[in-house]
Write a protein that holds these residues in place. Structure first.
Motif, PDB file in Angstrom:
ATOM      1  N   LYS A  13       0.818  -1.211   0.000  1.00 45.84           N
ATOM      2  CA  LYS A  13       0.000   0.000   0.000  1.00 45.84           C
ATOM      3  C   LYS A  13       0.856   1.267   0.000  1.00 45.84           C
ATOM      4  O   LYS A  13       0.606   2.189  -0.779  1.00 45.84           O
ATOM      5  CB  LYS A  13      -0.942  -0.001   1.211  1.00 45.84           C
ATOM      6  CG  LYS A  13      -1.877   1.185   1.248  1.00 45.84           C
ATOM      7  CD  LYS A  13      -2.844   1.093   2.411  1.00 45.84           C
ATOM      8  CE  LYS A  13      -3.772   2.280   2.463  1.00 45.84           C
ATOM      9  NZ  LYS A  13      -4.722   2.182   3.565  1.00 45.84           N
ATOM     10  N   ASN A  33      -7.856   7.871  -4.885  1.00 49.45           N
ATOM     11  CA  ASN A  33      -8.805   7.419  -3.867  1.00 49.45           C
ATOM     12  C   ASN A  33      -9.652   6.241  -4.331  1.00 49.45           C
ATOM     13  O   ASN A  33     -10.070   5.424  -3.517  1.00 49.45           O
ATOM     14  CB  ASN A  33      -9.696   8.590  -3.424  1.00 49.45           C
ATOM     15  CG  ASN A  33      -8.899   9.602  -2.640  1.00 49.45           C
ATOM     16  OD1 ASN A  33      -8.266   9.270  -1.657  1.00 49.45           O
ATOM     17  ND2 ASN A  33      -8.920  10.839  -3.094  1.00 49.45           N
ATOM     18  N   ALA A  37      -9.807   2.878  -2.342  1.00 55.39           N
ATOM     19  CA  ALA A  37     -11.124   2.390  -1.921  1.00 55.39           C
ATOM     20  C   ALA A  37     -11.288   0.924  -2.295  1.00 55.39           C
ATOM     21  O   ALA A  37     -11.725   0.105  -1.480  1.00 55.39           O
ATOM     22  CB  ALA A  37     -12.219   3.240  -2.559  1.00 55.39           C
ATOM     23  N   GLU A  40      -9.424  -1.392  -0.043  1.00 55.84           N
ATOM     24  CA  GLU A  40     -10.114  -1.609   1.230  1.00 55.84           C
ATOM     25  C   GLU A  40     -11.279  -2.586   1.064  1.00 55.84           C
ATOM     26  O   GLU A  40     -11.528  -3.419   1.919  1.00 55.84           O
ATOM     27  CB  GLU A  40     -10.618  -0.279   1.810  1.00 55.84           C
ATOM     28  CG  GLU A  40      -9.507   0.668   2.219  1.00 55.84           C
ATOM     29  CD  GLU A  40      -8.575   0.085   3.265  1.00 55.84           C
ATOM     30  OE1 GLU A  40      -9.064  -0.522   4.247  1.00 55.84           O
ATOM     31  OE2 GLU A  40      -7.349   0.236   3.106  1.00 55.84           O
ATOM     32  N   ASN A  45     -13.123  -4.233   4.209  1.00 58.53           N
ATOM     33  CA  ASN A  45     -13.220  -3.058   5.076  1.00 58.53           C
ATOM     34  C   ASN A  45     -14.165  -2.030   4.439  1.00 58.53           C
ATOM     35  O   ASN A  45     -13.728  -1.150   3.712  1.00 58.53           O
ATOM     36  CB  ASN A  45     -11.834  -2.454   5.304  1.00 58.53           C
ATOM     37  CG  ASN A  45     -11.857  -1.249   6.218  1.00 58.53           C
ATOM     38  OD1 ASN A  45     -12.905  -0.845   6.717  1.00 58.53           O
ATOM     39  ND2 ASN A  45     -10.698  -0.666   6.434  1.00 58.53           N
ATOM     40  N   LYS A  47     -15.881   0.419   5.840  1.00 59.09           N
ATOM     41  CA  LYS A  47     -15.673   1.786   6.317  1.00 59.09           C
ATOM     42  C   LYS A  47     -14.495   2.425   5.591  1.00 59.09           C
ATOM     43  O   LYS A  47     -14.564   3.581   5.163  1.00 59.09           O
ATOM     44  CB  LYS A  47     -15.450   1.823   7.824  1.00 59.09           C
ATOM     45  CG  LYS A  47     -15.319   3.258   8.343  1.00 59.09           C
ATOM     46  CD  LYS A  47     -14.916   3.318   9.795  1.00 59.09           C
ATOM     47  CE  LYS A  47     -14.743   4.720  10.307  1.00 59.09           C
ATOM     48  NZ  LYS A  47     -14.194   5.709   9.425  1.00 59.09           N
ATOM     49  N   GLY A  48     -13.410   1.688   5.432  1.00 54.21           N
ATOM     50  CA  GLY A  48     -12.252   2.215   4.703  1.00 54.21           C
ATOM     51  C   GLY A  48     -12.606   2.519   3.257  1.00 54.21           C
ATOM     52  O   GLY A  48     -12.220   3.554   2.712  1.00 54.21           O
ATOM     53  N   TRP A  49     -13.377   1.600   2.629  1.00 58.82           N
ATOM     54  CA  TRP A  49     -13.823   1.839   1.259  1.00 58.82           C
ATOM     55  C   TRP A  49     -14.627   3.125   1.183  1.00 58.82           C
ATOM     56  O   TRP A  49     -14.415   3.972   0.314  1.00 58.82           O
ATOM     57  CB  TRP A  49     -14.672   0.670   0.760  1.00 58.82           C
ATOM     58  CG  TRP A  49     -15.224   0.928  -0.600  1.00 58.82           C
ATOM     59  CD1 TRP A  49     -14.622   0.667  -1.795  1.00 58.82           C
ATOM     60  CD2 TRP A  49     -16.488   1.524  -0.920  1.00 58.82           C
ATOM     61  NE1 TRP A  49     -15.418   1.072  -2.833  1.00 58.82           N
ATOM     62  CE2 TRP A  49     -16.567   1.606  -2.317  1.00 58.82           C
ATOM     63  CE3 TRP A  49     -17.546   2.014  -0.155  1.00 58.82           C
ATOM     64  CZ2 TRP A  49     -17.672   2.138  -2.967  1.00 58.82           C
ATOM     65  CZ3 TRP A  49     -18.644   2.541  -0.804  1.00 58.82           C
ATOM     66  CH2 TRP A  49     -18.693   2.591  -2.197  1.00 58.82           C
ATOM     67  N   ASP A  51     -14.689   5.732   3.205  1.00 66.86           N
ATOM     68  CA  ASP A  51     -13.866   6.925   3.446  1.00 66.86           C
ATOM     69  C   ASP A  51     -13.126   7.352   2.177  1.00 66.86           C
ATOM     70  O   ASP A  51     -13.146   8.526   1.802  1.00 66.86           O
ATOM     71  CB  ASP A  51     -12.858   6.676   4.577  1.00 66.86           C
ATOM     72  CG  ASP A  51     -13.521   6.567   5.942  1.00 66.86           C
ATOM     73  OD1 ASP A  51     -14.689   6.987   6.081  1.00 66.86           O
ATOM     74  OD2 ASP A  51     -12.873   6.045   6.866  1.00 66.86           O
ATOM     75  N   TYR A  52     -12.475   6.417   1.519  1.00 68.40           N
ATOM     76  CA  TYR A  52     -11.745   6.750   0.289  1.00 68.40           C
ATOM     77  C   TYR A  52     -12.692   7.146  -0.846  1.00 68.40           C
ATOM     78  O   TYR A  52     -12.407   8.069  -1.602  1.00 68.40           O
ATOM     79  CB  TYR A  52     -10.858   5.586  -0.168  1.00 68.40           C
ATOM     80  CG  TYR A  52      -9.585   5.469   0.611  1.00 68.40           C
ATOM     81  CD1 TYR A  52      -8.641   6.489   0.593  1.00 68.40           C
ATOM     82  CD2 TYR A  52      -9.304   4.331   1.349  1.00 68.40           C
ATOM     83  CE1 TYR A  52      -7.458   6.382   1.313  1.00 68.40           C
ATOM     84  CE2 TYR A  52      -8.125   4.205   2.061  1.00 68.40           C
ATOM     85  CZ  TYR A  52      -7.203   5.240   2.047  1.00 68.40           C
ATOM     86  OH  TYR A  52      -6.033   5.135   2.743  1.00 68.40           O
TER      87      TYR A  52
END
Length: 140
Positions: A13, A33, A37, A40, A45, A47-49, A51-52
């Motif tokens: 990453k 991003n 995303a 993630e 994940n 939430k990570g997806w 966010d990005y």
């Protein structure tokens, strides 16, 4: 983008981010991003997806995407936004959606149209001689 995605898929990453920062033209920097995303999402994940993905949407000045916690439904059917256009006198937008053999997806497609921030929407679903249970679903 391909090279960065390749690095991400192999678990590098930080190298992928550095590669993107060094090689993407400044006017396309926001696109990294999407790759992050998807990385993630591959890890499960959500939430990570999210966010990005929302960082990506910021570039276009689009309302943040939110995700209902109900894990019973698929991820796409859990998307929503808080921003809504509530002007009752706004022009009517008519969406005509032809469907064919889409018993498993027509619900999500229709829900996506009806959950837009523009509220004065008329949705017309037209079954194009489906041979599955689409017509019965639309009658409901």
């Amino acid at each position: 983008m391909w090279a960065a995605n390749n690095l991400l898929s192999r678990g590098f990453k930080n190298k992928a981010i550095k590669f993107l920062d060094d090689n993407l033209p400044k006017e396309l920097a926001y696109t990294k991003n999407i790759i992050l995303a998807n990385c993630e999402l591959e890890k499960g994940n959500e939430k990570g997806w999210l966010d990005y993905f929302n960082k990506y949407l910021e570039y276009f000045n689009i309302s943040k995407l939110l995700l209902k916690d109900d894990r019973e439904e698929g991820m796409i059917s859990r998307f929503y936004t808080e921003g809504r256009f509530e002007d009752i006198d706004a022009e009517l937008v008519t969406v005509i959606m032809p469907v064919w053999n889409s018993q498993d997806t027509v619900y999500y497609a229709a829900k996506s149209i009806l959950n837009q921030t523009w509220r004065n929407i008329e949705l017309i679903l037209v079954d194009d001689c489906s041979t599955d249970k689409t017509a019965g679903f639309l009658k409901k």
